[in-house]
Design an enzyme around this catalytic site. Sequence first.
Site, PDB file in Angstrom:
ATOM      1  N   ALA A 103     -18.976  -0.786  99.432  1.00  0.00           N
ATOM      2  CA  ALA A 103     -20.141  -0.245 100.425  1.00  0.00           C
ATOM      3  C   ALA A 103     -21.012   0.672  99.498  1.00  0.00           C
ATOM      4  O   ALA A 103     -21.859   1.692  99.909  1.00  0.00           O
ATOM      5  CB  ALA A 103     -18.947  -0.261 101.723  1.00  0.00           C
ATOM      6  N   GLN A 104     -20.158   0.759  97.989  1.00  0.00           N
ATOM      7  CA  GLN A 104     -21.294   2.145  97.312  1.00  0.00           C
ATOM      8  C   GLN A 104     -23.144   1.796  97.383  1.00  0.00           C
ATOM      9  O   GLN A 104     -23.304   3.574  97.664  1.00  0.00           O
ATOM     10  CB  GLN A 104     -20.616   1.779  96.246  1.00  0.00           C
ATOM     11  CG  GLN A 104     -20.940   2.986  94.711  1.00  0.00           C
ATOM     12  CD  GLN A 104     -20.528   2.571  93.823  1.00  0.00           C
ATOM     13  OE1 GLN A 104     -20.077   1.764  93.314  1.00  0.00           O
ATOM     14  NE2 GLN A 104     -20.611   3.928  92.734  1.00  0.00           N
TER      15      GLN A 104
ATOM     16  N   ALA B 183      -0.480   3.963  82.476  1.00  0.00           N
ATOM     17  CA  ALA B 183      -2.617   4.743  82.626  1.00  0.00           C
ATOM     18  C   ALA B 183      -3.578   3.608  82.366  1.00  0.00           C
ATOM     19  O   ALA B 183      -4.606   3.578  81.778  1.00  0.00           O
ATOM     20  CB  ALA B 183      -2.195   5.722  81.769  1.00  0.00           C
ATOM     21  N   GLY B 184      -3.151   2.162  82.820  1.00  0.00           N
ATOM     22  CA  GLY B 184      -4.447   1.556  82.787  1.00  0.00           C
ATOM     23  C   GLY B 184      -4.825   1.398  83.913  1.00  0.00           C
ATOM     24  O   GLY B 184      -5.213   2.192  84.570  1.00  0.00           O
TER      25      GLY B 184
ATOM     26  N   CYS C   4     -26.149   1.405  88.726  1.00  0.00           N
ATOM     27  CA  CYS C   4     -25.608   1.164  87.181  1.00  0.00           C
ATOM     28  C   CYS C   4     -26.145  -0.652  86.778  1.00  0.00           C
ATOM     29  O   CYS C   4     -26.110  -1.121  85.852  1.00  0.00           O
ATOM     30  CB  CYS C   4     -23.927   0.922  86.949  1.00  0.00           C
ATOM     31  SG  CYS C   4     -23.418   2.604  86.708  1.00  0.00           S
TER      32      CYS C   4
ATOM     33  N   MET D 170      -6.714  -0.043  85.559  1.00  0.00           N
ATOM     34  CA  MET D 170      -6.661  -1.098  86.958  1.00  0.00           C
ATOM     35  C   MET D 170      -5.883  -0.368  87.783  1.00  0.00           C
ATOM     36  O   MET D 170      -5.563   0.150  89.048  1.00  0.00           O
ATOM     37  CB  MET D 170      -6.295  -2.318  86.564  1.00  0.00           C
ATOM     38  CG  MET D 170      -7.646  -3.331  86.900  1.00  0.00           C
ATOM     39  SD  MET D 170      -6.722  -5.263  86.826  1.00  0.00           S
ATOM     40  CE  MET D 170      -5.772  -5.058  85.597  1.00  0.00           C
ATOM     41  N   ALA D 171      -4.755   0.459  87.459  1.00  0.00           N
ATOM     42  CA  ALA D 171      -3.371   1.407  88.052  1.00  0.00           C
ATOM     43  C   ALA D 171      -3.828   2.159  88.638  1.00  0.00           C
ATOM     44  O   ALA D 171      -4.070   2.740  89.689  1.00  0.00           O
ATOM     45  CB  ALA D 171      -2.381   1.028  86.628  1.00  0.00           C
TER      46      ALA D 171
END
Length: 431
Positions: A118-119, A193-194, A52, A196-197
């Site tokens: 780490a991705q 259902a944000g 990305c 960041m949550a």
Amino acid sequence: MHRDAIILLGVNHKTTPLAVREQLALAGGYEDPLRDLGQLSAIKEHFLLSTCNRVEVLFTCARELVEDAKKQVLELLFASRVSQRELQQYVYAHLDDRAVEHLFEVASSLDSMIVGEAQILGQLKEAYRFASKHRSSGLVLNKLLHKSFSVAKRVRTETRIGASAVSISFAAVELAKKIFGNLTDKKVLLVGAGEMAELAAEHLVGQGVAQVVVANRTLERAVKLARCYNGKAVALEELLDQLEHVDIIISSTGATDLILHKRDVRSVMRERRNRPLFFIDIAVPRDLDPNINELDNVYLYDIDDLNNVVELNKTERDREALKADRIVQEEVVKMHQWLEGMATTPTIVELRNMVNCLVEKEVAKTLGRLSGLNKNEQQAIERMATSIANKILHHPMQYLKTDHHCISQSERIGQVRNLFQLDHNKQDFAR
């Protein structure tokens, strides 16, 4: 006798807007671009990385073909997708040690949007699997990419660059671990259902929490989200009932008023027999009454608290990045020495073979003239001749292997080859 050049071309989040990176991304995967690069006449080995945040191509070519190779690669991968002006403005080009250094920085996450994540190492390894499958990487790039993996591991081992939370969602999980220690038997309630949550829930699932419960105004949305975490969905009206059974609550609704007050939680704590309860309020405006934090064994953090944690940890991570950069620089020097050794190896081998040939011939002549020598005496003459040859070769070999500030490697190789006439016919050496 120049060694091949190592070149890296690319764009990333630091140099290039998202709109341009999207046009250059390898949406169709690595298969076709790797095959097409293999058809280019100027390049030898090649490797592709597309994420990305970056698109990069790493390749080797003969040193006299560097500009031709860069032009061919740019035309193949980038020129048809963006304008010539954008190519010149956004695409960076690194050569030799700088290309090596950049690759090590990428692998170690020093060049990432979030330093220490780490991705990227996993993405790099996946890209290398494609290069290996298509046999597009050879001796040099295989060595270089494997070295980048070990550099990343060393950075992770010797620094704490990945230890501090530098995102809101990760900070929330780190705070939960400080309160509960092991999270494997804990239950999480996701309210709303944000985004960041959801990210915080993903981190918690990664820590092995026992269960995820989702409460949302729209039950259908709650069901879909719960399915992602193998959890269960409940109506928002069941919030108070669920507080009795869960340990961690992440709230991220779009409500304009508080959805939970201090008095509500006080009554629940009696039912829980005062077992700890951890609230994370990521909503803006806040979902949860700040006074909840006054209750015993109840811990409430809002987005400002989490931001403070993140900022402190960014400072800590920047300090660790300095240590990581030192490690990268050390490993670049080692890789440089290995690459330099590759350039001198053919001359060293030829020089050794030439001298061995001379020793064998001269010893054979000498032994042919000396009749009556026993086996031990013959072997003593052979050892003496070999020893003399090795001592004569010692300084030329060291001259080739050791860096000199005033004389380039190519000049040293040329001098030795001229001095020992290595480019003449071997029969000339044997006369």
